[in-house]
Design an enzyme around this catalytic site. Structure first.
Site, PDB file in Angstrom:
ATOM      1  N   GLY A 390       0.466  -1.238  -0.065  1.00 22.52           N
ATOM      2  CA  GLY A 390       0.146   0.075   0.261  1.00 22.52           C
ATOM      3  C   GLY A 390       0.908   1.343  -0.382  1.00 22.52           C
ATOM      4  CB  VAL A 394      -2.228   3.370   4.709  1.00 23.17           C
ATOM      5  CG1 VAL A 394      -2.680   4.671   3.475  1.00 23.17           C
ATOM      6  CG2 VAL A 394      -0.898   2.355   3.992  1.00 23.17           C
ATOM      7  N   GLY A 395       0.014   2.690   7.669  1.00 18.20           N
ATOM      8  CA  GLY A 395      -0.236   1.829   8.625  1.00 18.20           C
ATOM      9  C   GLY A 395      -0.053   0.373   8.843  1.00 18.20           C
ATOM     10  CB  THR A 397       5.874  -0.190   9.661  1.00 14.27           C
ATOM     11  OG1 THR A 397       6.356  -0.340   8.618  1.00 14.27           O
ATOM     12  CG2 THR A 397       6.448  -0.455  10.810  1.00 14.27           C
ATOM     13  CB  SER A 713      -5.938   2.603 -15.836  1.00 19.01           C
ATOM     14  OG  SER A 713      -4.535   3.918 -16.239  1.00 19.01           O
ATOM     15  CE  LYS A 756      -6.125   3.289 -11.860  1.00 15.82           C
ATOM     16  NZ  LYS A 756      -6.814   3.087 -13.269  1.00 15.82           N
TER      17      LYS A 756
END
Length: 814
Positions: A390, A394-395, A397, A713, A756
């Site tokens: 990620g 975002v956490g 670790t 994309s 997205k």
């Protein structure tokens, strides 16, 4: 046989200073001279004994101490009569009756009665003949019995002679194995000519139990008696042979040890004379030896450590190799070799820990709980290796730290970012100066347990060079089938990593080699929505920054509106690291005011945020950029999360050229060419004159030109930008889109849908157009984004035209 000369029949130990066989006879005492009732002439006075079985023709000393036995012996001596020696069945009975005595005994002559100075009584008896008791005579102060004389059997023949010779050979061999066998006993055995007498002699002096001796005494058949004694002698002979072998092996071991000690003392003296090791390292060697024994190493490692210790012992302190070996031994000693005993896993407590440490991430928490449940039910099983993928912040670790807390194990982190040398994983060989083990072994030593939780941080950022490929070295580390014998180059001995819980983190999967990615279970973490960021800030970030800046909740408060203003105007990221930094800036400003004494409490709202942080750095530019035809809002995936991407198209008079700018990759350029071809094919349906393409140059630009962009994309967004440009119809400003297109007008699926969509929600959009084949990713989208956005699923580009293009074209400029 036993080498003892005296058996204490009564259980009364003779005095240490008295030897009964050599004590001088004393004058008869008044008790001995006293007259009393005499035993009948056809009966025998019985002397019960505890621990002696007397055989015919055997002379044996017997110690007597009980009043009953003393009276019987004195009566026999006084009346000059023979006595009957009977063994009692239970040695613990002090006054045995007829029922407590065996029925077969030996008639004996008392050769001598001795009273020692300490008052103990001894009789020296010689066995005469076997005797079987038939009745006891009552009315006397001691036991008297009548019975039958048992004559000694006489036999001849080859079978008797063979048994006789075998028993004699066995008896002599036993005497040879005894350490202090008397020579007289050997001569007596060699001189015996009667098979019955040899059997009695061997049984009398053999070290066997009293019931076994009594059994031999009661056996009157000669062949049976010889067989019993020979069998007992053979068993005793095997025991003595085995004892001799054990004693010889023990003496050899002691001799070898004494020899080693002597040689070491001589070597120490020689080294001292040569001036080597004058400081003395004996204490250090002994300490290392003790530490090696206590480390619990496997057999192979233990032998290697002992070998290196012997090398160290022979080496002078000043030698350069001395320090290398000492460092190597220190590493071996300090590593946790003993199998770990992890504490029990409490699933309910693990849920509390995960909820307390992290907001949201419900699917991630569910997978971690499943992982912990499997570890609880199958602690010896091979658990999968988790890899959290990620964007930063975002956490990932902190999730690893929470798993360690839930498991009750130590946590250690190893950073693999920028590692480009295989030796960083496997270690350097000891031949190099300054060699050390690899990062894995170093982390194990730091954790102090083989059952730790090891976080392999930034596993996607390992490189490779002329020193080897560290990602290839990680294949063995992360393979549950191989890592139970991981071999570090420095240690050169196997180390078991199977009990280590490995958790890897990465920002993107593309740079992780396929074989390494195949060994891990990938768990994706997308960015947070604005609401999730607000919850995280209120629950964790504000409290953490208050503590970091020396403030308390009573001194400084940050309102929810202020947090929302910081999220919207000053941060645009998938994680929350920038958000925490901005909160820290705001609280540091409050700390200055409180430290200067201007105010005891600071309340921070949206207005104070603007004063402290300045004007907002980010604004909602979607509406501004899409206010004219030819501009589409696309969605892109980046290593740090999702992002919005503007596709701008313009046309000028020309010759039909397509101009692409914005540092686009080859795939993105091909998407633009495919979009133009598709627009040309749909020109009539769009209401566009096909001839306009021949006299118009089309310029497609993607802003942020310094950032490389690539991927298929953006195909739908390019098609919509060109369609909007050629028709003059604007694209709705609240709509973003993503998807690959084909020349047939199909909208193909793409990746990174979750990231997205989160980016679209963070940018304040209201609608997103996604490929219909990406419906499978809908469940992964956060609930907050689902509530905020309307989802339009595209099968063909016509669906995008109908949903995004405004009905009427933009009026032409005057």
């Amino acid at each position: 046989m036993s080498s003892e000369d005296i058996h204490n029949a009564e259980g009364v130990p003779p005095a240490a200073s008295v030897t009964p066989l050599t004590a001088q006879a004393v004058q008869p005492s008044p008790t001995l001279q006293a007259r009393g009732p005499s035993a009948p002439a056809d009966a025998f006075i019985v002397v019960p004994v505890r621990s002696t079985v007397l055989f015919p023709e055997i002379v044996f000393p017997i110690t007597i101490g009980r009043a009953l036995s003393v009276q019987a012996a004195q009566a026999a001596v006084r009346e000059q009569r023979q006595v009957l020696i009977l063994l009692q069945k239970d040695p613990g009975v002090d006054e045995p009756g007829p029922d407590q005595l065996y029925q077969v005994g030996v008639i004996a002559n008392i050769l001598r009665y001795v009273t020692a100075p300490d008052g103990a009584n001894h009789i020296i008896c010689q066995g005469v003949q076997r005797f079987r008791v038939t009745e006891f005579v009552p009315g006397l102060p001691y036991l008297v019995a009548r019975g039958l004389h048992l004559p000694e059997p006489v036999g001849a023949g080859s079978d008797i002679e063979a048994r006789f010779l075998l028993l004699r050979t066995q008896a002599l061999e036993v005497l040879q194995l005894l350490p202090q066998a008397p020579q007289e006993l050997r001569m007596a055995i060699e001189g015996v000519q009667s098979p019955a007498a040899l059997a009695d002699l061997a049984a009398a002096y053999m070290d066997i139990t009293l019931p076994e001796k009594q059994d031999v005494l009661e056996t009157t058949d000669l062949v049976a008696r010889l067989d019993k004694v020979s069998h007992l002698m053979a068993h005793r002979l095997e025991v003595l042979k085995l004892s001799a072998q054990i004693g010889q092996a023990t003496r050899a071991s002691i001799d070898a040890r004494q020899r080693e000690v002597l040689l070491r003392e001589q070597m120490a003296a020689i080294q001292k004379e040569l001036g080597e090791g004058e400081g003395g390292n004996a204490a250090e060697i002994a300490e290392l030896d003790k530490a090696i024994d206590a480390a619990g190493m496997p057999e192979e490692v233990f032998k290697q450590a002992k070998k290196e210790l012997r090398r160290l012992q022979r080496m002078p302190d000043a030698s350069a190799e001395y320090g290398m070996i000492r460092t190597y031994l220190d590493w071996l000693i300090e590593l946790p070799w003993k199998p770990p005993e992890p504490p029990p896993i409490d699933i309910a407590e693990a849920r509390k820990i995960l909820d307390a440490d992290h907001f949201g991430l419900e699917k991630i928490k569910t997978r971690i709980i499943e992982y912990l449940a499997v570890r609880k039910l199958a602690p010896e099983g091979k658990a999968p290796i988790l890899c959290f993928v990620g964007p930063p912040g975002v956490g990932k670790t902190s999730l690893g730290q929470s798993i360690a807390r839930a498991l009750g194990r130590p946590f250690v982190r190893t950073s693999l970012g920028g590692v480009h040398d295989e030796a960083e994983i496997r270690g350097h060989r000891r031949t190099y100066i300054g060699a050390l083990p690899g990062n894995i072994i170093q982390a194990i030593r730091k954790a102090g347990s083989r059952g730790c939780v090891m976080m392999l941080d930034e596993i996607d950022k390992m490189g490779s060079g002329i020193q080897g490929d560290p990602a290839s070295a990680m294949l063995e580390v992360l393979d549950p089938e191989q890592n139970n014998s991981f071999r570090d180059n420095y240690l050169a001995v196997p180390f078991d990593l199977s009990r280590v819980v490995f958790i890897a983190t990465a920002n993107m999967m593309d740079t992780i080699p396929g074989p390494l990615r195949d060994r891990m279970e990938i768990i994706s973490l997308a960015g947070y929505t604005a609401e999730e960021k607000a919850q995280i800030a209120a629950r964790y970030l504000v409290r953490r920054q208050l503590e970091a800046n020396g403030l308390t909740a009573e001194q400084a408060t940050l309102s929810d509106e202020a947090i929302a203003a910081i999220i919207k105007g000053y941060t645009r990221e998938a994680g929350v690291r920038s958000l925490e930094r901005e909160i820290g800036r705001v609280l540091r400003h409050a700390a200055v005011e409180i430290a200067e004494g201007k105010t005891p409490k600071v309340e921070i709202g949206p207005a104070e945020v603007s004063e402290i942080l300045g004007q907002p750095r980010f604004e909602n530019e979607v509406a501004m950029r899409t206010a004219s035809p030819g501009v589409a809002t696309g969605l892109a995936w980046t290593p740090v999360g999702g992002d919005i991407l503007f596709i701008e198209a313009a046309r000028t008079h020309g010759t039909g050229r397509l101009i692409l700018t914005g540092q686009l990759g080859d795939v993105m350029k091909e998407s633009a060419q495919a979009a133009l071809s598709l627009v040309k094919g749909h020109a009539v349906a769009l209401g566009v004159d096909p001839g306009d393409f021949e006299k118009t140059d089309i310029h497609v630009h993607v802003p942020a030109g310094a950032t490389p962009k690539d991927g298929p994309s953006a195909g739908v967004a390019m098609y919509m930008a060109l369609a909007s440009l050629m028709t003059g119809r604007k694209i709705r400003s609240d709509t973003a889109m993503t998807g690959e297109i084909s020349l047939r007008g199909l909208v193909l699926p793409v990746g990174g849908i979750k990231e997205k969509v989160v980016a679209a929600a963070g940018a304040g959009l209201k609608r997103v157009m996604l490929p219909a084949r990406n419906r499978r990713d809908y469940d992964d989208i956060p609930a907050e984004a689902k509530r905020q956005l309307k989802f339009i699923w595209l099968e063909k580009v016509e669906d995008a035209e109908a949903a995004a293009l405004e009905k009427s074209p933009e009026p032409a400029a005057a």
